[in-house]
Design an enzyme around this catalytic site. Structure first.
Site, PDB file in Angstrom:
ATOM      1  CG  ASP A   1      -1.963   1.001   1.276  1.00  0.00           C
ATOM      2  OD1 ASP A   1      -2.856   0.920   0.417  1.00  0.00           O
ATOM      3  OD2 ASP A   1      -1.929   1.895   2.149  1.00  0.00           O
TER       4      ASP A   1
ATOM      5  CD  GLU B   1      -2.200   2.226  -3.584  1.00  0.00           C
ATOM      6  OE1 GLU B   1      -3.292   2.758  -3.765  1.00  0.00           O
ATOM      7  OE2 GLU B   1      -1.556   2.394  -2.526  1.00  0.00           O
TER       8      GLU B   1
HETATM    9  C1  GLC Z   1      -4.382   2.859  -0.669  1.00  0.00           C
HETATM   10  C2  GLC Z   1      -5.639   2.055  -0.568  1.00  0.00           C
HETATM   11  C3  GLC Z   1      -6.755   2.944  -0.134  1.00  0.00           C
HETATM   12  C4  GLC Z   1      -6.401   3.566   1.195  1.00  0.00           C
HETATM   13  C5  GLC Z   1      -5.081   4.298   1.124  1.00  0.00           C
HETATM   14  C6  GLC Z   1      -4.559   4.655   2.483  1.00  0.00           C
HETATM   15  O1  GLC Z   1      -4.416   3.772  -1.700  1.00  0.00           O
HETATM   16  O2  GLC Z   1      -5.905   1.426  -1.788  1.00  0.00           O
HETATM   17  O3  GLC Z   1      -7.969   2.251  -0.046  1.00  0.00           O
HETATM   18  O4  GLC Z   1      -7.406   4.465   1.582  1.00  0.00           O
HETATM   19  O5  GLC Z   1      -4.090   3.488   0.543  1.00  0.00           O
HETATM   20  O6  GLC Z   1      -4.081   3.512   3.139  1.00  0.00           O
END
Ligand code: GLC
Length: 571
Positions: free
Chosen positions: A226, A294
């Site tokens: 994340d 991500e």
């Molecule tokens: C990422 C997740 C999202 C979350 C954010 C903060 O982007 O996909 O759902 O709110 O991180 O952790």
């Protein structure tokens, strides 16, 4: 008037690295909303386990589970209070181990989320930091600016809206005095309940190494990382100097994201993952553990840095997800994505929907387009991510009442996400409408989601969209996805491609000349035609049609490609 499809570009094969993840189809389970076993209206691990046969039958290779760790759920579990515990809402550690075992028995790999940019404010470290200023170095605490320190330490805005800083009380003194307002401020790029960790602190690094080992020892096949571009902050936390609202999946260049320092963390994680991937096993067999970033980077080239050979294995391709229904833009993104990842020897990934964006059926404005986009994605070289429910053609739920919405961005007024140039039906930046629980069976809510209700209300008209209703219907979206995934395995020109000496990324993909509004490309033994026009297009038949998102017309010699459709051809 028909037009020949002719090759205009051929990629040259070289040596092809292997690995199960290089062309894997990975299915995202949003844990709260997949299947509920205990009737509390919230999905859980046992529920997922009971529905694994659906995923095996769908034909995916792996499942990615969103966070199910101990959490106050301020941001759907992306606020973790204990990285080694399962939240009772979702089950127990034993349930997690059972789920991993059951998935492996069905040939499905399991990827779990790791949330390293921030913890929950309920995490033991943050609670200690609140009481004891000497225990604050694991986070970013700073004195305020202005008279009395009343202003935030810098001008950064949270992704969820409002300042990225929250002020704490002065802790209780040794004399037992009551806490007083007016203490330091802490940084949170997301909600105030998600304080950002300080990755300069050795204990933070050690702790995450240990957390990764914990889940690897339990048997998981990898991690979705994340906010993988956010852990390292620029020295001195400088002002941005303008009020640019940060967004998830945006393309802005913001000083607190994509700092070069994050790559050293990913390199160390790669070494850790590799130490769990036994060298003695042939590549591609169980045992390879992977990391998926991500990361929001401003260009495909910056994104490719996250998947250099000694860093993570994959990164989500949000430029593809963000692409409007425009053939030129799509072709450009496809070319740029393939070129950027090929330059570092990594597979490209493709994704159309996830738990943070408006579902692509709604974004693209019709189910026909959503089905066509899915076939386009699954024909491209590399790995594809599916988001639960897209195999049913689920639309975004656009009429959720305010009081049931749980997305912290909704209350803080931050447009958390934004898919550029796409119609979002007024839902841009709202993240509850894509999280409505899955419809499995039956004629009314909760459509087999569980024995109770569902934490977000499901629409009354979803009876025709359930897994049960679509199974066996050759025209259904579910059967289209099943057929596509089966063909992806069966046709040698799909997936990673047929050539063990190929470079793994292009796999002989070549664009074919095609009429305006139509994209066409060939891969060995295979052609894909994608008509983005709102009208049918006549073409000479490029081969034997094996799958189409809409029924084809024509007389056999020429073929009438329907509006907004994608067709796969064997040649
Ligand atoms: C990422 C997740 C999202 C979350 C954010 C903060 O982007 O996909 O759902 O709110 O991180 O952790």
């Amino acid at each position: 008037m028909t037009q020949e499809l002719t090759a205009v570009h051929t990629e040259s094969p070289s040596s092809k690295p292997t690995g199960w993840w290089r062309d894997a189809v990975i299915y995202q389970v949003y844990v709260r909303s997949f299947a509920d076993s205990d009737g509390d209206g919230v999905g859980d691990l046992r529920g997922i386990r009971s529905r694994l046969p659906h995923l095996a039958r769908l034909g995916v290779d792996a499942v990615w589970l969103t966070p199910f760790y101990a959490s106050p759920q301020a941001d759907g579990g992306y606020d973790v209070a204990d990285y080694r515990a399962v939240d009772p809402l979702f089950g127990t550690l034993e349930d997690a181990a059972d789920l991993v075992r059951a998935a492996h028995d069905l040939g499905l790999r399991v990827i779990v989320d790791v949330v390293p940019n921030h913890t929950s404010d309920r995490h033991r470290w943050f609670q200690e930091a609140l009481c004891d200023p000497s225990a604050r170095a694991r986070y970013h605490f700073r004195p305020g600016r202005g008279p009395g320190g009343d202003l935030p330490p810098n001008d950064w805005e949270s992704v969820f809206g409002g300042p990225a800083w929250t002020r704490v009380d002065v802790p209780v003194g040794s004399g037992g005095s009551r806490p007083e307002a007016g203490g330091e401020w802490y940084l949170h790029l997301f909600a105030p309940e998600q304080p950002d960790l300080n990755w300069e602190h050795a204990e933070v690094r050690e702790e995450f190494d240990s957390v990764l080992r914990f889940w690897l020892d339990l048997g998981v096949d990898g991690f979705r990382v994340d906010v993988a571009h956010g852990m390292v902050k620029p020295p001195g936390l400088p002002d941005i100097g303008h009020s640019g609202q940060a967004r998830l999946i945006g393309e802005q260049v913001l000083p607190f994201f994509d700092q070069d320092g994050v790559h050293e963390i990913h390199r160390s994680w790669r070494r850790l993952l590799d130490s769990y991937s036994p060298a003695l096993r042939p590549c591609g067999t169980p045992g390879q553990r992977i990391g998926v970033a991500e990361a929001w980077a401003p260009t495909s080239e910056r994104l490719a840095l996250y998947v250099r050979p000694d860093e993570l294995h994959q990164a989500f391709n949000f430029r593809f997800l963000n692409c409007p229904w425009d053939p030129e833009a799509m072709r450009r993104v496809i070319d740029e994505s393939l070129a950027a990842t090929a330059s570092v020897g990594a597979p490209t990934t493709w994704v159309l929907s996830n738990h943070d964006v408006v579902r692509h059926t709604t974004r693209y404005g019709s189910l026909a387009r959503a089905r066509a986009a899915a076939l386009l994605m699954l024909a491209l070289p590399g790995s594809a991510y599916l988001y639960q429910g897209e195999e049913l053609g689920l639309p975004e739920v656009t009429d959720l009442p305010d009081e049931v919405r749980r997305d912290p961005a909704f209350r803080r007024g931050g447009p958390a996400t934004g898919a550029q140039g796409a119609s979002a039906d007024g839902q841009e930046g709202l993240r509850d409408g894509c999280r409505v629980p899955m419809p499995w069976s039956g004629a009314e809510p909760p459509y087999g989601f569980g024995p109770g209700g569902s934490w977000l209300p499901q629409p009354a008209d979803w009876a025709g969209l359930t897994v049960e209703a679509q199974t066996g219907d050759p025209h259904s979206t579910l059967e289209l996805y099943r057929a596509a995934l089966e063909l992806r395995r069966a046709l040698p020109g799909l997936g990673a491609g047929p050539d063990p000496a190929g470079n793994g990324e292009g796999n002989g993909m070549r664009w074919l000349d095609s009429p305006a509004g139509v994209l066409a490309f060939g891969r060995p033994g295979f052609v894909c035609t994608f008509n983005t026009r709102g009208t049918p297009v006549e073409l000479p038949s490029p081969g034997r049609p094996v799958l189409s998102s809409s029924p084809l017309g024509g007389d056999g010699r020429t073929v009438l490609i329907p509006a907004d459709s994608c067709t796969w051809w064997a040649i």
